[in-house]
Scaffold this motif. Structure first.
Motif, short mmCIF file in Angstrom:
data_model
loop_
_atom_site.label_atom_id
_atom_site.label_comp_id
_atom_site.label_asym_id
_atom_site.label_seq_id
_atom_site.Cartn_x
_atom_site.Cartn_y
_atom_site.Cartn_z
N ASN A 21 44.50 -57.09 -6.23
CA ASN A 21 43.11 -56.63 -6.18
C ASN A 21 42.83 -55.47 -7.12
O ASN A 21 41.68 -55.19 -7.43
N ASP A 22 43.86 -54.80 -7.61
CA ASP A 22 43.72 -53.65 -8.49
C ASP A 22 43.72 -54.12 -9.95
O ASP A 22 44.64 -54.79 -10.40
N GLN A 25 46.80 -53.03 -12.05
CA GLN A 25 47.99 -53.81 -11.71
C GLN A 25 47.88 -55.22 -12.26
O GLN A 25 48.85 -55.77 -12.77
N THR A 38 55.48 -54.33 -4.08
CA THR A 38 55.51 -54.14 -2.63
C THR A 38 54.20 -54.70 -2.09
O THR A 38 53.22 -54.81 -2.82
N GLY A 39 54.21 -55.06 -0.84
CA GLY A 39 53.01 -55.61 -0.22
C GLY A 39 53.39 -56.40 1.02
O GLY A 39 54.42 -56.14 1.63
N ARG A 40 52.56 -57.38 1.34
CA ARG A 40 52.82 -58.16 2.55
C ARG A 40 52.43 -59.62 2.34
O ARG A 40 51.44 -59.93 1.67
N VAL A 56 49.85 -60.28 -0.72
CA VAL A 56 48.90 -59.24 -1.11
C VAL A 56 49.68 -58.06 -1.66
O VAL A 56 50.47 -57.42 -0.94
N VAL A 57 49.49 -57.77 -2.93
CA VAL A 57 50.25 -56.72 -3.63
C VAL A 57 49.66 -55.35 -3.34
O VAL A 57 48.46 -55.12 -3.53
N ALA A 58 50.51 -54.43 -2.87
CA ALA A 58 50.12 -53.03 -2.67
C ALA A 58 50.44 -52.23 -3.94
O ALA A 58 49.61 -51.45 -4.41
N THR A 59 51.64 -52.42 -4.46
CA THR A 59 52.03 -51.76 -5.71
C THR A 59 52.72 -52.77 -6.61
O THR A 59 53.39 -53.69 -6.14
#
Length: 63
Positions: A21-22, A25, A38-40, A56-59
């Motif tokens: 979403n970023d 990134q 990282t993510g879930r 879903v990517v966090a970083t």
């Protein structure tokens, strides 16, 4: 290593479909890039990519 999916704009890492979403990134994520993420996992998420388990990517960091 990130690979291109069969649908346009779909990126896979192993058996996971990357949901990024970023914008910053997303710019670093391209087919052939080696990354650490990282993510879930979100197995129930609906996508148009039709392959891989949505993740879903966090970083995201390019290696």
């Amino acid at each position: 290593m990130i690979t291109a999916g069969v649908e346009p704009n779909c990126l896979l890492l192993d058996d996971h479909l990357l949901i990024i979403n970023d914008d910053k990134q997303r710019a670093a994520a391209r087919a052939g890039a080696t990354v650490t993420v990282t993510g879930r996992a979100e197995p129930g998420m609906m996508t148009t990519c039709q392959q891989g388990t949505p993740f879903v990517v966090a970083t995201l960091r390019a290696n």
